[in-house]
Design an enzyme around this catalytic site. Structure first.
Site, PDB file in Angstrom:
ATOM      1  N   CYS A 289       0.830  -1.209   0.000  1.00  0.00           N
ATOM      2  CA  CYS A 289       0.000   0.000   0.000  1.00  0.00           C
ATOM      3  C   CYS A 289       0.862   1.255   0.000  1.00  0.00           C
ATOM      4  O   CYS A 289       0.431   2.302  -0.494  1.00  0.00           O
ATOM      5  CB  CYS A 289      -0.951  -0.006   1.182  1.00  0.00           C
ATOM      6  SG  CYS A 289      -0.140  -0.266   2.774  1.00  0.00           S
ATOM      7  N   HIS A 773      -1.070   0.466   7.513  1.00  0.00           N
ATOM      8  CA  HIS A 773      -1.657   0.620   6.178  1.00  0.00           C
ATOM      9  C   HIS A 773      -1.569   2.079   5.747  1.00  0.00           C
ATOM     10  O   HIS A 773      -1.647   2.990   6.580  1.00  0.00           O
ATOM     11  CB  HIS A 773      -3.113   0.161   6.212  1.00  0.00           C
ATOM     12  CG  HIS A 773      -3.810   0.213   4.882  1.00  0.00           C
ATOM     13  ND1 HIS A 773      -3.362  -0.482   3.778  1.00  0.00           N
ATOM     14  CD2 HIS A 773      -4.916   0.894   4.468  1.00  0.00           C
ATOM     15  CE1 HIS A 773      -4.164  -0.244   2.752  1.00  0.00           C
ATOM     16  NE2 HIS A 773      -5.104   0.596   3.144  1.00  0.00           N
TER      17      HIS A 773
END
Length: 813
Positions: A289, A773
């Protein structure tokens, strides 16, 4: 190719779409290709309620794979393979044992049964199982009193502050090896092992309560150290003794703060999906990510769009035979996937009706899978090539480094981020100053925790949290520190103490302070909020704070002013070399190595002198070419014969001057990055063209070793003529108007106003850069859009106060 399938060259095993197969044939002369095509058999309801097959072409996207659900029970697959002979496009269906030679049949079968490269890079195959080191159990650790602080590390030999390794025997902190991408260090950790034989080292910055990255120089591979806690404790690092709370939970067992994850991802809010050019998602390949967020921000910038997507036909036409190993080709393909809109299409009305009738909802996961891009851009990098979570800021700088080293046409898109920093260092005792400039791409702002505006709430929250832990009750609602952006900006502009400052005015160590200002303002300003730090217990932690980042930013007051009237500059004198008590002879060894390096090969000098050249000129030639032989030195003489000091005696710098002279042994390196003639002569002596040598050195910042690697990695350029290389050099040196106002020399910058507007930010959720994330928010067409891997939606509540990296563009004056 979405309709034409995939053509695989039977000689190179490279795959091409229908649009590029003809060019490959004309360029290489390879005439035998394996044509692969896949058809999807879609089951549609029949009259009796059963399923009837309906055939349609599958879309083969190579790297830019779509993510629609074709693995459900509604689909079956039919593969078709043919052997195609060019230029007549003669087709032979496979299998065909009767007509084809046995060798060709075996090759086709092997290719058809080979595992896809994308499947080879599945997340579970990126990590190799580490073995315990044979040295771990009986490792000898010296009782030398060394204690390692929780931060502020630097290599003890070259002062580098990244890629540092702690030797577990004697506690030496040294830099790692250099990597082809320009990262890493000077290899002092390996040199130390060769000198001492101390086998194990741990990478600083990777130590967590769960372990650390350990490398064995003797075994030449990463290893496990089952006794890592004991070995680290020897140097005062108590990383593995996690504090146990009274409720029995360890710190690492506490779940990430749910509120942060909800706020940043805008959970609980119905978000409208966005489709079309510029609204394409990217598949998460397993902790990728950070890459997705950075690339979305990069390709929202017009200069990058023009450089790669605007030049896509030219880049593809001039790509090397193996485009999978070409940076510009991979960037162009990724940019096309994100901006074309081909992989971001809304669901058809018939599909929506079918979902309603079946009372089910299948989200339309358009998007691309950047497997090939990630495999190439992370190749050879110890961190980005792994499947671990990484720091988005470090990846951004890694990407910029690759953009710098792989110019595309006349425009270098990374110019928009580059700016000059003026550093003013002052001796507190003599009050004299020194001004220096350096290039940077990111403005790093410290978090001014002491300036929190809700200190009373924070104190009350901490008391309630401790009471809840003692009573085993649920924790109270989180209270986040609110930090004014102006306080962070003020902390950035304040003077910082300089460690181990040596005053050339006093010729002794003294107190010194350093202040940073902008010598130029970039077109696009990247601001990083330095949220990640180390606690006193050595455990990496993240400052969970809210910073009121402004939509409009004015940093004009941070413009550098240079030497001011009344200021006196520090003398330009290098500090002396101080050799401390050295029972092991390490410093003497360094000094001896340096003196040996200054030795001149007299046999090469005499060979040149016998040709009729002045003796002093011959000595200079051999010295400046690093004792590489008479032939290389001869090329140096030819290149310098017209210089007025050609026959002057060689002036070797004193030992104490080396620190300030740097790579002066190869001649002065101009601010315009013009390569030293000595280095050019060395490369020419190996049989390469002069213009190719200059281009390689420019692409690698005048690093001879990397320049040679660059040449060998661009074999197609060796075949180009001198005029063609001249033209490429002219393109790379164009845009003279973007140079600094101080003159035509210096790094390429785009100076201007210091007023900016926010257009994007990258946020991080989690407690460390090694976990969590990343999500990206971008402002497009007047509204904010959230890019959460494959999910691209209109943002309703953009969390601008919780970002990690912010992107500003200059407001036109």
């Amino acid at each position: 190719d979405s309709e034409g399938g995939l053509y695989v060259c039977m000689n190179t095993f490279l795959g091409f779409g229908r649009e590029h197969i003809e060019r490959h044939y004309r360029k290489t002369g390879q005439c035998v290709y394996l044509h692969l095509k896949q058809h999807v058999i879609e089951k549609v309801p029949g009259a009796s309620g059963g399923a009837l097959p309906k055939r349609r072409n599958a879309k083969l996207f190579l790297d830019l794979e779509t993510n629609s659900d074709l693995n459900s029970d509604d689909f079956e697959y039919e593969d078709e393979a043919k052997l195609v002979i060019f230029p007549d496009h003669y087709e032979i269906s496979l299998p065909n044992i009767e007509e084809l030679p046995a060798l060709v049949t075996i090759a086709c079968d092997a290719l058809l049964s080979a595992k896809s490269p994308y499947r080879k890079q599945e997340p579970d195959s990126w990590e190799e199982e580490l073995q315990a080191s044979k040295h771990a159990k009986a490792l000898v650790q010296l009782d030398n009193g060394v204690r390692i602080p929780p931060s502020g590390w630097k290599c003890s030999k070259c002062d580098l502050r990244e890629n540092l390794w702690l030797n577990l025997t004697d506690g030496s902190v040294l830099c790692g090896k250099w990597f082809f991408d320009g990262s890493g260090g000077n290899g002092h950790a390996m040199e130390h092992y060769k000198e001492t034989g101390y086998p194990l080292a741990v990478k600083l910055g990777t130590i967590t309560p769960d372990g650390a990255d350990v490398y064995s120089f003797d075994e030449e591979e990463p290893v496990l150290d089952p006794h890592i806690a004991k070995h680290l404790a020897h140097f005062g690092i108590d990383m593995l003794q996690m504090q146990v709370a009274e409720n029995g939970l360890r710190d690492n067992d506490i779940k990430p703060r749910v509120s942060e994850w909800e706020v940043i991802q805008e959970a609980g809010v119905k978000l409208k999906p966005m489709y079309g050019p510029g609204y394409t998602g990217m598949k998460n390949l397993g902790n990728s990510c950070y890459l997705n967020a950075v690339m979305q921000a990069i390709f929202s910038i017009p200069e990058f769009q023009r450089a790669y997507v605007g030049n896509l036909p030219r880049i593809f036409d001039y790509s090397p035979l193996d485009p999978t190993q070409d940076f510009n080709t991979q960037m162009a393909k990724l940019g096309h996937g994100l901006l074309s809109g081909q992989y971001s299409k809304p669901p058809m009305k018939s599909e929506l009706i079918e979902q309603v009738m079946k009372e089910e909802h299948k989200p339309q996961h358009n998007g691309i899978s950047p497997r090939m891009f990630k495999a190439f851009i992370s190749k050879g990098h110890p961190e980005f090539s792994s499947n671990r979570q990484q720091d988005a800021q470090e990846f951004f700088l890694h990407l910029i480094n690759l953009v710098e080293r792989n110019p595309v046409g006349s425009e270098n898109p990374s110019d928009v981020f580059r700016f000059l920093v003026e550093e003013r260092t002052q001796c507190c005792q003599s009050r004299k100053v020194r001004y220096t400039e350096r290039v940077d791409y990111i403005m790093q702002l410290p978090v001014a925790m002491e300036a929190a505006t809700n200190k009373d709430e924070l104190i009350a929250y901490e008391l309630k949290r401790r009471e809840a832990e003692a009573a085993r009750r649920p924790p109270p609602e989180l209270v986040r520190a609110k930090i004014p952006f102006s306080a962070c900006l003020q902390a950035f502009s304040e003077p910082n103490n300089v460690e181990d400052f040596w005053s050339s005015a006093l010729q002794a160590k003294s107190a010194g302070v350093k202040t940073s200002r902008f010598a130029s303002f970039p077109e696009y300003l990247v601001v990083q909020i330095k949220k990640f730090t180390f606690g006193l217990d050595w455990i990496p932690k993240k400052l969970d704070v809210s910073v009121d980042m402004p939509d409009f930013l004015d940093i004009s007051h941070l413009r550098a002013r240079g030497l001011q009237p009344g200021e006196e500059e520090l003398p330009d004198i290098a500090p002396p070399i101080v050799i401390p008590d050295d029972p092991k002879g390490i410093y003497c060894h360094i000094l001896w190595s340096f003196l040996v390096a200054l030795d001149i090969d007299e046999s090469s000098v005499m060979q040149l002198a016998e040709m009729g050249f002045p003796l002093e000129a011959c000595r200079k030639a051999v010295y400046y070419t690093g004792n590489l032989g008479a032939e290389v030195a001869f090329n140096w003489i030819i290149a310098h014969m017209e210089e007025p000091d050609f026959a002057e005696p060689l002036a070797i710098p004193a030992f104490g001057e080396v620190a300030s002279s740097g790579a002066a042994a190869f001649g002065a390196v101009g601010l315009d990055n013009q390569p030293p003639e000595e280095m050019v002569a060395i490369i020419i002596s190996m049989g390469f063209q002069r213009n190719l040598a200059i281009r390689a050195l420019k692409a690698t910042n005048n690093n001879l070793e990397r320049a040679l690697e660059w040449i060998f990695s661009h074999p197609d350029l060796e075949e180009e003529s001198e005029p063609a290389l001249d033209m490429m050099d002219m393109e790379n040196n164009a845009n003279a108007n973007i140079l600094a106002e101080t003159g035509s020399e210096g790094p390429r910058i785009k100076d201007g106003s210091g007023k900016y507007e926010l257009f994007g930010f990258i946020s991080h959720m989690g407690t460390s850069t090694m976990s969590g994330h990343y999500v990206c928010h971008l402002k497009k067409e007047g509204r904010w859009v959230i890019y959460n891997d494959l999910r691209v939606c209109a943002s309703e509540r953009p969390p601008k106060d919780l970002g990690y990296i912010y992107f500003y563009h200059r407001i036109p004056s």
